[in-house]
Scaffold this motif. Structure first.
Motif, short mmCIF file in Angstrom:
data_model
loop_
_atom_site.label_atom_id
_atom_site.label_comp_id
_atom_site.label_asym_id
_atom_site.label_seq_id
_atom_site.Cartn_x
_atom_site.Cartn_y
_atom_site.Cartn_z
N GLY A 49 -4.32 3.47 -1.58
CA GLY A 49 -5.59 3.14 -0.93
C GLY A 49 -5.66 1.68 -0.52
N VAL A 50 -6.78 1.04 -0.81
CA VAL A 50 -7.01 -0.34 -0.37
C VAL A 50 -6.52 -1.35 -1.40
CG1 VAL A 50 -8.96 0.30 1.07
CG2 VAL A 50 -9.35 -0.33 -1.33
N GLN A 51 -5.69 -0.93 -2.32
CA GLN A 51 -5.25 -1.82 -3.40
C GLN A 51 -4.55 -3.06 -2.85
OE1 GLN A 51 -3.32 0.07 -6.82
NE2 GLN A 51 -1.81 -1.59 -6.85
N ASN A 52 -3.71 -2.87 -1.84
CA ASN A 52 -2.99 -4.03 -1.28
C ASN A 52 -3.95 -5.03 -0.64
OD1 ASN A 52 -0.29 -3.24 -1.91
ND2 ASN A 52 -0.37 -1.75 -0.23
N LEU A 56 -4.83 -8.99 -1.72
CA LEU A 56 -4.86 -10.17 -0.85
C LEU A 56 -6.01 -11.10 -1.23
CD1 LEU A 56 -4.21 -8.71 2.72
CD2 LEU A 56 -2.65 -10.08 1.35
N ILE A 57 -7.15 -10.51 -1.58
CA ILE A 57 -8.33 -11.31 -1.88
C ILE A 57 -8.15 -12.11 -3.17
CG2 ILE A 57 -10.81 -11.19 -2.40
CD1 ILE A 57 -10.91 -8.67 -0.65
N THR A 58 -7.41 -11.56 -4.14
CA THR A 58 -7.29 -12.20 -5.45
C THR A 58 -5.97 -12.94 -5.64
OG1 THR A 58 -6.42 -10.12 -6.38
CG2 THR A 58 -8.80 -10.48 -6.49
N ASP A 59 -5.09 -12.91 -4.65
CA ASP A 59 -3.75 -13.52 -4.79
C ASP A 59 -3.85 -15.02 -4.47
OD1 ASP A 59 -1.12 -14.25 -4.83
OD2 ASP A 59 -0.44 -12.75 -3.40
N SER A 60 -3.71 -15.85 -5.50
CA SER A 60 -3.81 -17.30 -5.29
C SER A 60 -2.68 -17.82 -4.42
CB SER A 60 -3.84 -18.02 -6.64
OG SER A 60 -2.66 -17.75 -7.38
N ASP A 61 -1.48 -17.25 -4.57
CA ASP A 61 -0.36 -17.68 -3.73
C ASP A 61 -0.65 -17.40 -2.25
OD1 ASP A 61 1.13 -18.60 -5.84
OD2 ASP A 61 2.28 -16.75 -6.09
N PHE A 62 -1.24 -16.24 -1.99
CA PHE A 62 -1.56 -15.88 -0.61
C PHE A 62 -2.53 -16.88 0.00
CE2 PHE A 62 -4.60 -13.71 2.23
CZ PHE A 62 -3.75 -13.39 3.28
N TRP A 63 -3.56 -17.27 -0.75
CA TRP A 63 -4.54 -18.20 -0.20
C TRP A 63 -3.98 -19.60 -0.05
CZ3 TRP A 63 -8.22 -16.36 2.47
CH2 TRP A 63 -8.74 -15.10 2.19
N GLN A 64 -3.05 -19.98 -0.93
CA GLN A 64 -2.38 -21.26 -0.73
C GLN A 64 -1.58 -21.24 0.57
OE1 GLN A 64 0.61 -22.26 -3.65
NE2 GLN A 64 1.14 -24.19 -2.65
#
Length: 287
Positions: A49-52, A56-64
């Motif tokens: 489902g929308v898990q990925n 994205l919203i909670t991934d600190s590496d992604f936001w960096q």
């Protein structure tokens, strides 16, 4: 359906078939992958489902990495527009036609040079014992760890990207300047307008659609940057030069997490479509 209605579709069918196979189907499969987890090297993919997207919203590496990409994009796009615009105005107004064409060709050469070769050249120039530090040493300046410093590594990537993009935008702006009637400048001079006033009230409005096109293509070029971190820094040091496309490459082909990589790609695709929409609307408004 009459023959007159069928015949056009028969001519369009080969192109539509190729479009479906090589464009629409891969996009549809990418959307499907973004709702799955697993990889092709294991037991297959599984629907999550929308898990990925939640990840994205909670991934600190992604936001960096998003922050890195925004910084890289802004710092690349602004000089990639300002410098070639200034050069184009100077070449168009001050240089003889023969010299202008020669300089335009010289500036355009980096745009058609392989970015892999350019990246290797920049890495050699900016390595600790490279030519740049050797030059600085003549003035008593200590060697700077350009590519191993979280502070200096990103500016080197930005310098490479700006140098690569200037020639293309210069040619675009020169083409746009040819469409501005010379009579406007002559009338402005008769009215006593100086060079800055002519640039602000004639050149910029006349280049509106060209500026929108150049800005959009430059942003897209910058957002999809991959070779620069891949060749020069590997995303380091400490993730300071990791950009969005390089990050999704790592997720897909190093971590084999195709679902998460697909979710990142969908986000990047939506941003790109938004930019294209902005360019189309802006071009229509300027007509």
């Amino acid at each position: 359906m009459r023959n007159e209605q069928i015949i056009p579709w028969l001519f369009l069918a080969p192109a539509l078939l190729l479009l479906g196979i090589f464009v629409l189907y891969p996009i549809a499969y990418l959307v499907y992958l973004s709702f799955t987890t697993g990889s092709f090297t294991r037991a297959g993919v599984h629907w999550v489902g929308v898990q990925n997207y939640a990840r994205l919203i909670t991934d600190s590496d992604f936001w960096q990495i998003v922050g890195n990409t925004v910084y890289f994009t802004i710092a690349t796009v602004i000089p990639s527009l300002v410098l070639p615009l200034g050069l184009a105005v100077l070449l168009n107004r001050l240089m003889p036609i023969g010299l202008r064409d020669a300089l335009r060709t010289a500036y355009f050469i980096p745009s058609v040079t392989s970015i892999a070769a350019v990246g290797l050249g920049f890495r050699w120039l900016f390595q600790t014992d490279g030519a740049v530090n050797h030059f600085l040493g003549w003035f008593g300046i200590d060697a700077v760890p350009w590519l191993s410093s979280p502070v200096w590594a990103m500016p080197v990537l930005i310098l490479l990207s700006v140098w690569k993009q200037i020639g293309f935008n210069l040619v675009v702006f020169l083409a746009g300047l040819q469409n501005i009637p010379q009579s406007r400048y002559e009338a402005a001079e008769l009215d006593g307008a100086n060079d800055w006033q002519q640039f602000w009230y004639i050149t910029l409005p006349g280049l509106r659609s060209t500026l929108i096109f150049a800005a959009t293509t430059t942003v897209i070029f910058t957002l999809r940057s991959f070779e620069q971190p891949y060749i020069m820094t590997g995303g380091g040091p400490f993730n300071s030069t990791n950009l969005l496309v390089f990050y999704l490459y790592e997720q897909a082909f190093a971590q084999f997490d195709f679902g998460y990589a697909a979710a990142i790609t969908i986000g990047l695709l939506l941003v790109t479509l938004g930019l294209v929409y902005f360019q189309v609307r802006g071009s229509q408004a300027s007509e």
